[in-house]
Design a protein around this motif. Structure first.
Motif, PDB file in Angstrom:
ATOM      1  N   LYS A   1      -6.044   7.292   9.031  1.00 48.03           N
ATOM      2  CA  LYS A   1      -4.960   7.424   8.928  1.00 48.03           C
ATOM      3  C   LYS A   1      -4.516   6.625   9.238  1.00 48.03           C
ATOM      4  N   ASP A   2      -4.630   5.052   9.706  1.00 50.34           N
ATOM      5  CA  ASP A   2      -4.157   4.216  10.215  1.00 50.34           C
ATOM      6  C   ASP A   2      -4.320   3.019   9.613  1.00 50.34           C
TER       7      ASP A   2
ATOM      8  N   THR B   1       0.513   4.529   1.186  1.00 47.40           N
ATOM      9  CA  THR B   1       0.391   4.568   2.872  1.00 47.40           C
ATOM     10  C   THR B   1       1.364   4.212   3.474  1.00 47.40           C
ATOM     11  N   ARG B   2       0.731   2.872   3.498  1.00 48.73           N
ATOM     12  CA  ARG B   2       1.462   1.985   5.050  1.00 48.73           C
ATOM     13  C   ARG B   2       1.583   0.729   4.576  1.00 48.73           C
TER      14      ARG B   2
ATOM     15  N   SER C   1       0.755  -1.356  -0.187  1.00 50.49           N
ATOM     16  CA  SER C   1      -0.042  -0.065  -0.236  1.00 50.49           C
ATOM     17  C   SER C   1       1.046   1.197   0.358  1.00 50.49           C
TER      18      SER C   1
ATOM     19  N   ARG D   1      -3.464  10.761   2.210  1.00 55.51           N
ATOM     20  CA  ARG D   1      -3.436  10.525   3.433  1.00 55.51           C
ATOM     21  C   ARG D   1      -4.027  12.196   3.829  1.00 55.51           C
TER      22      ARG D   1
ATOM     23  N   VAL E   1       2.972  -3.648   9.301  1.00 49.98           N
ATOM     24  CA  VAL E   1       1.781  -2.416  10.293  1.00 49.98           C
ATOM     25  C   VAL E   1       1.199  -3.312  10.486  1.00 49.98           C
TER      26      VAL E   1
ATOM     27  N   ALA F   1      -3.032  -3.038  11.634  1.00 53.61           N
ATOM     28  CA  ALA F   1      -4.135  -2.224  11.037  1.00 53.61           C
ATOM     29  C   ALA F   1      -5.208  -2.894  11.360  1.00 53.61           C
TER      30      ALA F   1
ATOM     31  N   VAL G   1      -4.764   0.792   6.192  1.00 57.89           N
ATOM     32  CA  VAL G   1      -4.129   0.225   4.694  1.00 57.89           C
ATOM     33  C   VAL G   1      -4.624   0.760   3.338  1.00 57.89           C
TER      34      VAL G   1
END
Length: 217
Positions: free
Chosen positions: A66-67, A26-27, A24, A57, A31, A33, A69
């Motif tokens: 925001k957190d 963004t992340r 992804s 974002r 991670v 999520a 995926v």
């Protein structure tokens, strides 16, 4: 698990925070999520001078995610597909959006300038706690199942039968654990492969029967 379509978003809420492996924008990478999101876009949403990462974002922040995926697609989100498979005591759930407007044959590259971007975005959530290595292996099984499904659809390109698109993304989620393997000889590999194949195969066929047919008639 809860799946909510709220265009231009498709949100998959996981039952608890999980380890997620993806690329992804963004992340990416490993991670933690509790949800995976698809953002539907059109060409007008992404002008050439746009900072896409910053824009996305901002969109996620506005949604309070925001957190998460997150993945981008120009595929109509109404066409998402789901599939579930169970083997022994392992269950895999898959959600996929499948567009082939920028399809490619592996090892080749067509000129896609000025074209729409369809893409295949696949997310899988597993019941089995996995080690980091097994999560990597699971991602490879997802990629293999996606490729098999696209090839079985038979989308012919000047370079051969399509194997995917140039902008595919995969996200695999599982509880953290110690299971070391997730290959095709394991129940994890079997369930991931079957769920992904079924969802992508149906989605690819829908695209062939609707979008591609409309473009060729």
């Amino acid at each position: 698990m809860t799946l909510t379509l709220d265009r231009p978003w498709l949100e998959w809420r996981l039952p608890a925070p999980m380890q997620v492996l993806s690329w992804s924008i963004t992340r990416p990478g490993f991670v933690t999520a509790d949800r995976i999101l698809w953002r539907e876009v059109r060409n007008a949403d992404l002008p050439h001078d746009l900072d896409v990462l910053r824009w996305l974002r901002g969109e996620l922040a506005e949604r309070g995610a925001k957190d998460a995926v997150a993945m981008l697609t120009s595929r109509d989100l109404n066409a998402y597909e789901t599939a579930t498979a169970t083997a022994e005591d392992v269950t895999a759930h898959c959600v996929a959006t499948v567009g082939l407007s920028n399809a490619e044959r592996i090892g080749t590259r067509l000129d896609r300038s000025g074209k729409d971007w369809g893409t295949i975005n696949v997310a899988v959530a597993l019941s089995e706690p996995l080690s980091g290595a097994a999560l990597v292996e699971s991602l490879s099984i997802v990629a293999q199942a996606r490729t098999a499904a696209v090839m079985d659809t038979g989308h012919a390109l000047p370079t051969g039968i399509a194997t995917g698109t140039g902008t595919d993304c995969i996200a695999v989620a599982a509880p953290p654990g110690t299971a070391p393997y997730a290959g095709m000889h394991t129940p994890v590999g079997e369930t991931v492969g079957r769920a992904v194949y079924d969802a992508v195969r149906r989605g690819a066929q829908v695209w062939m029967d609707t979008v591609r047919r409309k473009d060729t008639v």
